[in-house]
Write a protein that holds these residues in place. Structure first.
Motif, short mmCIF file in Angstrom:
data_model
loop_
_atom_site.label_atom_id
_atom_site.label_comp_id
_atom_site.label_asym_id
_atom_site.label_seq_id
_atom_site.Cartn_x
_atom_site.Cartn_y
_atom_site.Cartn_z
N VAL A 148 6.65 6.31 -7.63
CA VAL A 148 6.11 7.19 -6.61
C VAL A 148 7.03 8.40 -6.49
O VAL A 148 8.24 8.25 -6.32
CB VAL A 148 6.01 6.46 -5.25
CG1 VAL A 148 5.51 7.41 -4.18
CG2 VAL A 148 5.09 5.24 -5.37
N ARG B 143 -4.54 6.54 0.44
CA ARG B 143 -3.37 5.97 1.11
C ARG B 143 -3.34 4.45 0.99
O ARG B 143 -2.28 3.85 1.10
CB ARG B 143 -3.30 6.39 2.56
CG ARG B 143 -4.37 5.82 3.43
CD ARG B 143 -4.25 6.33 4.84
NE ARG B 143 -5.31 5.77 5.65
CZ ARG B 143 -5.16 5.41 6.89
NH1 ARG B 143 -4.01 5.58 7.49
NH2 ARG B 143 -6.17 4.92 7.55
N ASP C 77 5.11 0.66 -10.81
CA ASP C 77 4.69 2.00 -10.41
C ASP C 77 5.88 2.86 -9.98
O ASP C 77 6.87 2.34 -9.46
CB ASP C 77 3.69 1.94 -9.25
CG ASP C 77 2.32 1.46 -9.66
OD1 ASP C 77 1.95 1.66 -10.84
OD2 ASP C 77 1.61 0.90 -8.81
N VAL D 161 8.84 1.31 -7.54
CA VAL D 161 8.46 0.32 -6.53
C VAL D 161 9.26 -0.96 -6.68
O VAL D 161 9.75 -1.51 -5.70
CB VAL D 161 6.94 0.05 -6.59
CG1 VAL D 161 6.54 -1.05 -5.64
CG2 VAL D 161 6.16 1.33 -6.28
N ARG E 61 -3.91 2.84 -1.74
CA ARG E 61 -3.65 2.49 -3.14
C ARG E 61 -2.60 1.39 -3.18
O ARG E 61 -1.53 1.50 -2.59
CB ARG E 61 -3.14 3.74 -3.88
CG ARG E 61 -2.34 3.50 -5.15
CD ARG E 61 -3.22 3.29 -6.36
NE ARG E 61 -2.45 2.95 -7.53
CZ ARG E 61 -2.17 3.79 -8.53
NH1 ARG E 61 -2.58 5.03 -8.48
NH2 ARG E 61 -1.48 3.38 -9.57
N VAL F 35 1.68 9.15 -8.01
CA VAL F 35 1.94 7.80 -8.47
C VAL F 35 1.82 7.83 -9.99
O VAL F 35 0.79 8.24 -10.53
CB VAL F 35 0.95 6.78 -7.86
CG1 VAL F 35 1.18 5.39 -8.45
CG2 VAL F 35 1.07 6.76 -6.35
N ILE G 196 -0.19 12.26 1.88
CA ILE G 196 -1.05 11.79 0.80
C ILE G 196 -2.29 12.67 0.71
O ILE G 196 -2.67 13.12 -0.39
CB ILE G 196 -1.42 10.31 1.01
CG1 ILE G 196 -0.16 9.44 0.89
CG2 ILE G 196 -2.49 9.86 0.03
CD1 ILE G 196 -0.32 8.03 1.41
N LEU H 72 0.26 -0.64 -4.80
CA LEU H 72 1.31 -0.38 -5.78
C LEU H 72 1.84 -1.70 -6.34
O LEU H 72 1.94 -2.69 -5.62
CB LEU H 72 2.46 0.39 -5.12
CG LEU H 72 2.10 1.71 -4.48
CD1 LEU H 72 3.30 2.26 -3.72
CD2 LEU H 72 1.62 2.72 -5.52
N GLU I 71 -2.01 11.26 -6.04
CA GLU I 71 -2.78 10.15 -5.47
C GLU I 71 -3.18 10.51 -4.05
O GLU I 71 -2.33 10.86 -3.24
CB GLU I 71 -1.93 8.88 -5.47
CG GLU I 71 -2.65 7.67 -4.94
CD GLU I 71 -3.92 7.35 -5.67
OE1 GLU I 71 -5.01 7.55 -5.08
OE2 GLU I 71 -3.85 6.91 -6.84
N LYS J 142 0.84 -1.19 0.00
CA LYS J 142 0.00 0.00 0.00
C LYS J 142 0.88 1.24 0.00
O LYS J 142 2.01 1.23 0.50
CB LYS J 142 -0.94 0.00 1.20
CG LYS J 142 -1.99 -1.08 1.12
CD LYS J 142 -3.09 -0.91 2.14
CE LYS J 142 -2.58 -1.06 3.54
NZ LYS J 142 -3.67 -0.98 4.55
N LEU J 143 0.35 2.31 -0.55
CA LEU J 143 1.10 3.55 -0.71
C LEU J 143 1.64 4.07 0.61
O LEU J 143 2.82 4.44 0.69
CB LEU J 143 0.22 4.61 -1.39
CG LEU J 143 0.85 5.98 -1.63
CD1 LEU J 143 2.12 5.86 -2.47
CD2 LEU J 143 -0.15 6.91 -2.30
N ASP J 144 0.83 4.10 1.66
CA ASP J 144 1.32 4.62 2.93
C ASP J 144 2.44 3.76 3.50
O ASP J 144 3.43 4.27 4.04
CB ASP J 144 0.19 4.82 3.94
CG ASP J 144 -0.58 3.55 4.27
OD1 ASP J 144 -0.44 2.53 3.55
OD2 ASP J 144 -1.34 3.58 5.26
#
Length: 63
Positions: A49, A39, A47, A58, A41, A31, A24, A43, A36, A3-5
């Motif tokens: 970031v 949070r 991807d 990533v 999302r 992204v 975020i 990945l 984005e 996850k993004l966070d």
């Protein structure tokens, strides 16, 4: 997948989940070139970031 966070914490951009959430929500994270605000999302390795002038692929971070 990550996850993004969680990714922001992993690369050291955010020290806590709360800090990642604020970044975020404030629109400071992109992204694949698009802001984005989710949070959670998920990945994938392809991807990219971006936060400020730093860009992370990533797949280069997650092995």
């Amino acid at each position: 997948m990550i996850k993004l966070d969680q990714f922001l914490k992993l690369v050291g951009i955010a020290q806590t989940g709360g800090q990642a959430k604020l970044m975020i929500n404030d629109g400071d994270v992109k992204v694949n070139g698009t802001v984005e605000t989710r949070r959670g999302r998920k990945l994938v390795s392809s991807d990219q970031v971006t936060v400020g002038r730093q860009t992370f692929k990533v797949g280069d971070v997650i092995q």
